[in-house]
Design a protein around this motif. Sequence first.
Motif, PDB file in Angstrom:
ATOM      1  N   ALA A 163     -11.941  -3.534  15.167  1.00  0.00           N
ATOM      2  CA  ALA A 163     -10.848  -4.195  15.885  1.00  0.00           C
ATOM      3  C   ALA A 163      -9.765  -4.632  14.907  1.00  0.00           C
ATOM      4  CB  ALA A 163     -11.375  -5.389  16.660  1.00  0.00           C
ATOM      5  N   ALA A 164     -10.164  -5.123  13.740  1.00  0.00           N
ATOM      6  CA  ALA A 164      -9.192  -5.530  12.723  1.00  0.00           C
ATOM      7  C   ALA A 164      -8.376  -4.330  12.260  1.00  0.00           C
ATOM      8  CB  ALA A 164      -9.910  -6.177  11.542  1.00  0.00           C
ATOM      9  N   MET A 165      -9.017  -3.177  12.129  1.00  0.00           N
ATOM     10  CA  MET A 165      -8.295  -1.959  11.731  1.00  0.00           C
ATOM     11  C   MET A 165      -7.290  -1.561  12.807  1.00  0.00           C
ATOM     12  SD  MET A 165     -11.320   0.223   9.850  1.00  0.00           S
ATOM     13  CE  MET A 165     -10.350   1.691   9.607  1.00  0.00           C
ATOM     14  N   ARG A 166      -7.647  -1.733  14.079  1.00  0.00           N
ATOM     15  CA  ARG A 166      -6.707  -1.423  15.165  1.00  0.00           C
ATOM     16  C   ARG A 166      -5.509  -2.374  15.144  1.00  0.00           C
ATOM     17  NH1 ARG A 166     -11.586  -0.680  17.955  1.00  0.00           N
ATOM     18  NH2 ARG A 166     -11.373  -2.696  18.996  1.00  0.00           N
ATOM     19  N   ILE A 167      -5.747  -3.648  14.830  1.00  0.00           N
ATOM     20  CA  ILE A 167      -4.659  -4.622  14.743  1.00  0.00           C
ATOM     21  C   ILE A 167      -3.702  -4.244  13.621  1.00  0.00           C
ATOM     22  CG2 ILE A 167      -4.109  -7.024  14.157  1.00  0.00           C
ATOM     23  CD1 ILE A 167      -6.767  -7.781  15.597  1.00  0.00           C
ATOM     24  N   VAL A 168      -4.249  -3.903  12.464  1.00  0.00           N
ATOM     25  CA  VAL A 168      -3.422  -3.515  11.317  1.00  0.00           C
ATOM     26  C   VAL A 168      -2.681  -2.210  11.614  1.00  0.00           C
ATOM     27  CG1 VAL A 168      -3.467  -2.821   8.889  1.00  0.00           C
ATOM     28  CG2 VAL A 168      -4.841  -4.756   9.650  1.00  0.00           C
ATOM     29  N   ALA A 169      -3.348  -1.275  12.282  1.00  0.00           N
ATOM     30  CA  ALA A 169      -2.699  -0.014  12.648  1.00  0.00           C
ATOM     31  C   ALA A 169      -1.528  -0.261  13.598  1.00  0.00           C
ATOM     32  CB  ALA A 169      -3.701   0.941  13.285  1.00  0.00           C
ATOM     33  N   GLY A 170      -1.664  -1.224  14.491  1.00  0.00           N
ATOM     34  CA  GLY A 170      -0.569  -1.565  15.396  1.00  0.00           C
ATOM     35  C   GLY A 170       0.629  -2.123  14.647  1.00  0.00           C
ATOM     36  N   THR A 171       0.376  -2.956  13.653  1.00  0.00           N
ATOM     37  CA  THR A 171       1.468  -3.483  12.828  1.00  0.00           C
ATOM     38  C   THR A 171       2.132  -2.356  12.061  1.00  0.00           C
ATOM     39  OG1 THR A 171       0.298  -5.591  12.614  1.00  0.00           O
ATOM     40  CG2 THR A 171       2.064  -5.143  11.025  1.00  0.00           C
ATOM     41  N   ALA A 172       1.321  -1.441  11.532  1.00  0.00           N
ATOM     42  CA  ALA A 172       1.874  -0.300  10.797  1.00  0.00           C
ATOM     43  C   ALA A 172       2.750   0.550  11.715  1.00  0.00           C
ATOM     44  CB  ALA A 172       0.745   0.547  10.205  1.00  0.00           C
ATOM     45  N   ARG A 173       2.278   0.792  12.937  1.00  0.00           N
ATOM     46  CA  ARG A 173       3.055   1.572  13.905  1.00  0.00           C
ATOM     47  C   ARG A 173       4.398   0.911  14.186  1.00  0.00           C
ATOM     48  NH1 ARG A 173      -1.417   2.637  16.429  1.00  0.00           N
ATOM     49  NH2 ARG A 173      -1.289   0.835  17.791  1.00  0.00           N
ATOM     50  N   SER A 174       4.408  -0.411  14.304  1.00  0.00           N
ATOM     51  CA  SER A 174       5.656  -1.117  14.592  1.00  0.00           C
ATOM     52  C   SER A 174       6.615  -1.085  13.407  1.00  0.00           C
ATOM     53  CB  SER A 174       5.372  -2.564  14.992  1.00  0.00           C
ATOM     54  OG  SER A 174       4.981  -3.318  13.869  1.00  0.00           O
ATOM     55  N   MET A 175       6.102  -0.743  12.218  1.00  0.00           N
ATOM     56  CA  MET A 175       6.937  -0.601  11.027  1.00  0.00           C
ATOM     57  C   MET A 175       7.371   0.841  10.815  1.00  0.00           C
ATOM     58  SD  MET A 175       4.755  -2.961   8.396  1.00  0.00           S
ATOM     59  CE  MET A 175       5.800  -2.608   7.007  1.00  0.00           C
ATOM     60  N   GLY A 176       6.915   1.751  11.665  1.00  0.00           N
ATOM     61  CA  GLY A 176       7.240   3.161  11.513  1.00  0.00           C
ATOM     62  C   GLY A 176       6.306   3.881  10.557  1.00  0.00           C
ATOM     63  N   VAL A 177       5.140   3.318  10.320  1.00  0.00           N
ATOM     64  CA  VAL A 177       4.155   3.903   9.416  1.00  0.00           C
ATOM     65  C   VAL A 177       3.038   4.485  10.265  1.00  0.00           C
ATOM     66  CG1 VAL A 177       2.510   3.408   7.552  1.00  0.00           C
ATOM     67  CG2 VAL A 177       4.718   2.227   7.615  1.00  0.00           C
ATOM     68  N   ARG A 178       2.665   5.719   9.995  1.00  0.00           N
ATOM     69  CA  ARG A 178       1.571   6.308  10.752  1.00  0.00           C
ATOM     70  C   ARG A 178       0.282   6.219   9.935  1.00  0.00           C
ATOM     71  NH1 ARG A 178       0.252  11.375   9.135  1.00  0.00           N
ATOM     72  NH2 ARG A 178       1.709  12.374   7.708  1.00  0.00           N
ATOM     73  N   VAL A 179      -0.830   6.317  10.628  1.00  0.00           N
ATOM     74  CA  VAL A 179      -2.146   6.287   9.985  1.00  0.00           C
ATOM     75  C   VAL A 179      -2.666   7.702   9.951  1.00  0.00           C
ATOM     76  CG1 VAL A 179      -4.485   5.389  10.097  1.00  0.00           C
ATOM     77  CG2 VAL A 179      -2.561   3.945  10.777  1.00  0.00           C
ATOM     78  N   ALA A 180      -2.855   8.217   8.751  1.00  0.00           N
ATOM     79  CA  ALA A 180      -3.355   9.600   8.579  1.00  0.00           C
ATOM     80  C   ALA A 180      -4.844   9.634   8.847  1.00  0.00           C
ATOM     81  CB  ALA A 180      -3.058  10.077   7.163  1.00  0.00           C
ATOM     82  N   ASP A 181      -5.283  10.693   9.497  1.00  0.00           N
ATOM     83  CA  ASP A 181      -6.710  10.845   9.810  1.00  0.00           C
ATOM     84  C   ASP A 181      -7.463  11.527   8.718  1.00  0.00           C
ATOM     85  OD1 ASP A 181      -6.668   9.517  12.212  1.00  0.00           O
ATOM     86  OD2 ASP A 181      -5.954  11.297  13.266  1.00  0.00           O
ATOM     87  N   ALA A 204       0.830  -1.212   0.000  1.00  0.00           N
ATOM     88  CA  ALA A 204       0.000   0.000   0.000  1.00  0.00           C
ATOM     89  C   ALA A 204       0.861   1.258   0.000  1.00  0.00           C
ATOM     90  CB  ALA A 204      -0.931   0.003   1.212  1.00  0.00           C
ATOM     91  N   LEU A 205       1.992   1.202   0.701  1.00  0.00           N
ATOM     92  CA  LEU A 205       2.898   2.358   0.752  1.00  0.00           C
ATOM     93  C   LEU A 205       3.729   2.491  -0.517  1.00  0.00           C
ATOM     94  CD1 LEU A 205       4.471   2.326   4.319  1.00  0.00           C
ATOM     95  CD2 LEU A 205       2.840   3.956   3.400  1.00  0.00           C
ATOM     96  N   GLY A 206       4.044   1.353  -1.109  1.00  0.00           N
ATOM     97  CA  GLY A 206       4.956   1.368  -2.245  1.00  0.00           C
ATOM     98  C   GLY A 206       6.405   1.467  -1.800  1.00  0.00           C
ATOM     99  N   ALA A 207       6.661   1.222  -0.527  1.00  0.00           N
ATOM    100  CA  ALA A 207       8.013   1.307   0.038  1.00  0.00           C
ATOM    101  C   ALA A 207       8.089   0.393   1.256  1.00  0.00           C
ATOM    102  CB  ALA A 207       8.329   2.741   0.445  1.00  0.00           C
ATOM    103  N   ALA A 208       9.296   0.180   1.729  1.00  0.00           N
ATOM    104  CA  ALA A 208       9.496  -0.644   2.922  1.00  0.00           C
ATOM    105  C   ALA A 208       9.199   0.180   4.168  1.00  0.00           C
ATOM    106  CB  ALA A 208      10.928  -1.158   2.965  1.00  0.00           C
ATOM    107  N   GLY A 209       9.202  -0.472   5.310  1.00  0.00           N
ATOM    108  CA  GLY A 209       8.995   0.226   6.567  1.00  0.00           C
ATOM    109  C   GLY A 209      10.245   1.002   6.962  1.00  0.00           C
ATOM    110  N   SER A 210      10.196   1.619   8.103  1.00  0.00           N
ATOM    111  CA  SER A 210      11.297   2.430   8.591  1.00  0.00           C
ATOM    112  C   SER A 210      12.435   1.556   9.109  1.00  0.00           C
ATOM    113  CB  SER A 210      10.806   3.331   9.727  1.00  0.00           C
ATOM    114  OG  SER A 210      11.879   4.014  10.321  1.00  0.00           O
TER     115      SER A 210
END
Length: 139
Positions: A121-139, A81-87
Amino acid sequence: MARTTAFTVTLELEAGNASLMTLGKMLGATGVKPFEVKRRYDELTARHRGEIIPAVITVDARRRWTMRLKTPPTASLIRAALGAAGSARPGHQPAGALTREQLRAIALRKLPDLNTTDLAAAMRIVAGTARSMGVRVAD
């Protein structure tokens, strides 16, 4: 006669192009022909070529096998989705941002393999994985 499980293995293989070497290493001791497993995996995952699709292969005592496909790993869906690797340094260097729509699409795709049936809840789980990769979720 009850069917007893003799061996279960989960493999993360490239969709439509499974590595015969990897299958041979993991299934060689079971007596299952890796080429048959590769052919079945490749035909089931051909439409997702380029993605990593995990497969759970269960072999019984009579050397019969079954395959169950899972959804791609959350981290690989986020990278796509990002088109790039995590941080390289999560929490210190940002790697990008996911929109709510992207987060929702990933959560919908992962929902069958998550331990919840609630989309929020699934969105929160995915957001947690994104956070651990250094990806933030834009509001």
